[in-house]
Design a protein around this motif. Structure first.
Motif, PDB file in Angstrom:
ATOM      1  N   ASP A  24      45.310  51.831  42.925  1.00 13.09           N
ATOM      2  CA  ASP A  24      44.811  53.207  42.908  1.00 13.09           C
ATOM      3  C   ASP A  24      45.228  53.922  44.182  1.00 13.09           C
ATOM      4  O   ASP A  24      45.978  53.386  45.000  1.00 13.09           O
ATOM      5  N   GLU A  25      44.707  55.145  44.354  1.00  8.11           N
ATOM      6  CA  GLU A  25      45.166  56.016  45.439  1.00  8.11           C
ATOM      7  C   GLU A  25      44.993  55.415  46.836  1.00  8.11           C
ATOM      8  O   GLU A  25      45.630  55.844  47.786  1.00  8.11           O
ATOM      9  N   GLN A  26      44.094  54.434  46.951  1.00  8.88           N
ATOM     10  CA  GLN A  26      43.908  53.834  48.276  1.00  8.88           C
ATOM     11  C   GLN A  26      45.175  53.090  48.696  1.00  8.88           C
ATOM     12  O   GLN A  26      45.492  53.030  49.879  1.00  8.88           O
ATOM     13  N   LEU A  30      47.492  53.540  52.171  1.00  7.70           N
ATOM     14  CA  LEU A  30      48.055  52.507  53.047  1.00  7.70           C
ATOM     15  C   LEU A  30      49.545  52.740  53.273  1.00  7.70           C
ATOM     16  O   LEU A  30      50.048  52.588  54.384  1.00  7.70           O
ATOM     17  N   PHE A  49      44.486  40.485  52.702  1.00  5.03           N
ATOM     18  CA  PHE A  49      43.693  40.560  51.474  1.00  5.03           C
ATOM     19  C   PHE A  49      43.879  39.292  50.633  1.00  5.03           C
ATOM     20  O   PHE A  49      42.911  38.736  50.110  1.00  5.03           O
ATOM     21  N   HIS A  79      30.477  40.866  46.971  1.00  3.54           N
ATOM     22  CA  HIS A  79      30.399  42.117  47.728  1.00  3.54           C
ATOM     23  C   HIS A  79      31.582  42.249  48.680  1.00  3.54           C
ATOM     24  O   HIS A  79      32.206  43.301  48.795  1.00  3.54           O
ATOM     25  N   LYS A  82      34.758  42.786  46.661  1.00  5.84           N
ATOM     26  CA  LYS A  82      34.770  44.163  46.167  1.00  5.84           C
ATOM     27  C   LYS A  82      35.227  45.115  47.262  1.00  5.84           C
ATOM     28  O   LYS A  82      36.030  46.019  47.043  1.00  5.84           O
ATOM     29  N   GLY A  83      34.709  44.888  48.460  1.00  7.26           N
ATOM     30  CA  GLY A  83      35.063  45.738  49.593  1.00  7.26           C
ATOM     31  C   GLY A  83      36.536  45.671  49.952  1.00  7.26           C
ATOM     32  O   GLY A  83      37.201  46.693  50.109  1.00  7.26           O
ATOM     33  N   SER A  84      37.037  44.476  50.065  1.00  9.92           N
ATOM     34  CA  SER A  84      38.434  44.365  50.492  1.00  9.92           C
ATOM     35  C   SER A  84      39.395  44.823  49.401  1.00  9.92           C
ATOM     36  O   SER A  84      40.427  45.435  49.710  1.00  9.92           O
ATOM     37  N   SER A  86      38.801  47.129  47.291  1.00 10.94           N
ATOM     38  CA  SER A  86      38.712  48.588  47.345  1.00 10.94           C
ATOM     39  C   SER A  86      39.560  49.141  48.484  1.00 10.94           C
ATOM     40  O   SER A  86      40.229  50.153  48.336  1.00 10.94           O
ATOM     41  N   SER A  87      39.533  48.454  49.609  1.00 13.70           N
ATOM     42  CA  SER A  87      40.266  48.931  50.782  1.00 13.70           C
ATOM     43  C   SER A  87      41.773  48.905  50.622  1.00 13.70           C
ATOM     44  O   SER A  87      42.476  49.622  51.315  1.00 13.70           O
ATOM     45  N   GLN A  91      42.379  48.112  42.220  1.00 15.80           N
ATOM     46  CA  GLN A  91      41.329  48.700  41.405  1.00 15.80           C
ATOM     47  C   GLN A  91      40.741  47.770  40.356  1.00 15.80           C
ATOM     48  O   GLN A  91      39.531  47.713  40.171  1.00 15.80           O
ATOM     49  N   GLN A  94      38.508  45.213  41.910  1.00 17.27           N
ATOM     50  CA  GLN A  94      37.277  45.860  42.349  1.00 17.27           C
ATOM     51  C   GLN A  94      36.327  46.071  41.178  1.00 17.27           C
ATOM     52  O   GLN A  94      35.129  45.841  41.282  1.00 17.27           O
ATOM     53  N   ARG A  95      36.865  46.494  40.057  1.00 21.41           N
ATOM     54  CA  ARG A  95      36.015  46.793  38.897  1.00 21.41           C
ATOM     55  C   ARG A  95      35.339  45.548  38.340  1.00 21.41           C
ATOM     56  O   ARG A  95      34.170  45.588  37.961  1.00 21.41           O
ATOM     57  N   ILE A  98      32.321  44.682  40.328  1.00 26.67           N
ATOM     58  CA  ILE A  98      31.129  45.475  40.053  1.00 26.67           C
ATOM     59  C   ILE A  98      30.323  44.823  38.930  1.00 26.67           C
ATOM     60  O   ILE A  98      29.106  44.659  39.017  1.00 26.67           O
TER      61      ILE A  98
END
Lengths: 149, 258
Positions: A24-26, A30, A49, A79, A82-84, A86-87, A91, A94-95, A98
């Protein structure tokens, strides 16, 4: 393959990854942080990562293998994952995290195990795709092209 | 004025010498202390700050941050910002000491309370944001942190104090400006050297202008998009939805009280 063709291939491949939700856009963020003074920034972050995720996935497998599952521990690991993810813009990973956390909250072992499989799968997919992306970039540089990003 | 002196003197004196905004890439480098237990996030925030011409010290825990700032657990008073940290940016959810706990310790320290503290969190929870702002945080950034988030902080850090009362872009989707939360009266370094802004600081502005209104409780403000919160929450994109399921995590313990 000449540089122009390689670049086109990279562009199409990257577009597809975004389109399919792997990135995704993140991730774009980078790429914007990379420059001639820090030409390996994206590779370096993504490598961190990979290392971090592999550690967490091992910890998750161990935690879910226990007789009495410590859901707090499991959730804490998810958690972090999910954080890393996301960073760096991973995507799909990360999903799944959740959903994973919801099963932790419900103390649902079966659900957690299912999610673990899913997140391992998504992780290996995105790892594979990112490695392909980096290989393409290297090929462009080797063929005399400028830094593609 | 002793407290003011603890903020980077070089930067302040350049503010006073000329009215013009020092260039972001000027010799007056902003020193940021970044605190995050995630290695990936530390690498990213470090790069974001460096590309924004900040000097960065990145640590992996609140405890290490306090040690760096010269404030150990053994000391109740003291602490000395000799390393001239201009801004602290910290993750909220960390083991052992949360970003909130770190924020409290900094604000309790007479030596360090002037340093602006920004909280980062993956969870966009109003109660959490409120608590942090009430404890004196300057801003709250929802992760993942973007270049625009850092640029906004950076712009504030180097902005001439005379600019404080000037109407900002009026971009209501932005998260709340640093100076809006500055409750400290004249001892605030961002207000003291600009006497012309002192009258504006007591006049509540009806528009979304970020005037230094020290009396207005932040949570009651509805005439502007509070920290871009409404737009951020409504967006719900990029997985940034409210995920309140972290009760057992260290960062949630304080939220369970009361």
């Amino acid at each position: 393959m000449d540089v122009a063709q390689l670049k086109r291939q990279l562009f199409e491949y990257t577009t597809l990854l975004f389109h399919e939700g792997f990135l995704d856009e993140q991730f774009t963020q980078l790429q914007q942080l990379q420059d001639e003074n820090n030409p390996d920034f994206v590779v370096e972050v993504v490598s961190l990562f990979f290392d971090d995720s592999e550690r967490l996935l091992n910890e998750l497998a161990k935690a879910l293998d226990q007789q009495n599952t410590d859901f707090k521990k499991v959730d804490a690991h998810v958690h972090q994952l999910k954080g890393s993810s996301s960073s760096i813009g991973a995507q799909r990973v990360q999903r799944v995290c959740i959903t994973f956390r919801n099963y932790c909250q419900d103390k649902n072992v079966e659900g957690c195990l299912k999610c673990l499989q899913q997140v391992k799968h998504e992780y290996s997919l995105v790892k594979n795709k990112l490695e392909t992306l980096f290989t393409l970039e290297k090929q462009i540089l080797a063929a005399g092209g400028s830094a593609p990003m | 004025m002793a407290r003011n002196g603890l903020i980077s003197r070089r930067r302040r004196s350049s503010d006073q010498l000329d009215g013009s905004d020092p260039s972001p890439c000027g010799s007056e480098e902003v020193h940021v202390l970044a605190v995050d237990d995630s290695l990936v996030d530390r690498k990213v925030i470090e790069r974001l700050l460096k590309i924004s011409s900040c000097k960065v010290t990145a640590v992996d825990s609140g405890l290490r941050a306090l040690r760096f700032l010269g404030l150990d657990e053994e000391k109740t008073a003291g602490g000395f910002n000799e390393l001239k940290v201009d801004l602290i940016i910290t993750d909220y959810c960390m083991p052992e000491m949360t970003g909130y706990e770190l924020l409290k310790k900094i604000k309790e320290s007479s030596a360090l309370r002037e340093i602006p503290v920004v909280i980062m969190s993956s969870e966009n929870v109003l109660a959490r944001i409120d608590r942090c702002m009430e404890e004196g945080a300057e801003d709250f950034i929802v992760k993942p942190v973007k270049l625009s988030d850092v640029k906004r902080l950076r712009d504030f850090m180097t902005r001439d104090v005379g600019d404080i009362t000037r109407s900002d872009e009026g971009d209501t989707t932005r998260k709340r400006k640093l100076q809006e939360s500055f409750h400290a009266p004249s001892s605030s370094p961002f207000v003291s050297s600009a006497s012309s802004s002192s009258s504006a600081s007591t006049t509540p502005s009806p528009s979304p202008t970020p005037s230094v209104s020290s009396s207005k409780p932040i949570a009651a403000s509805t005439d502007f998009d509070f920290m871009g919160f409404f737009s951020t929450r409504v967006k719900g994109d990029n997985g940034r939805h409210v995920d309140d399921s972290d009760r057992h995590l260290n960062c949630r313990k304080e939220e369970m009280v009361g």
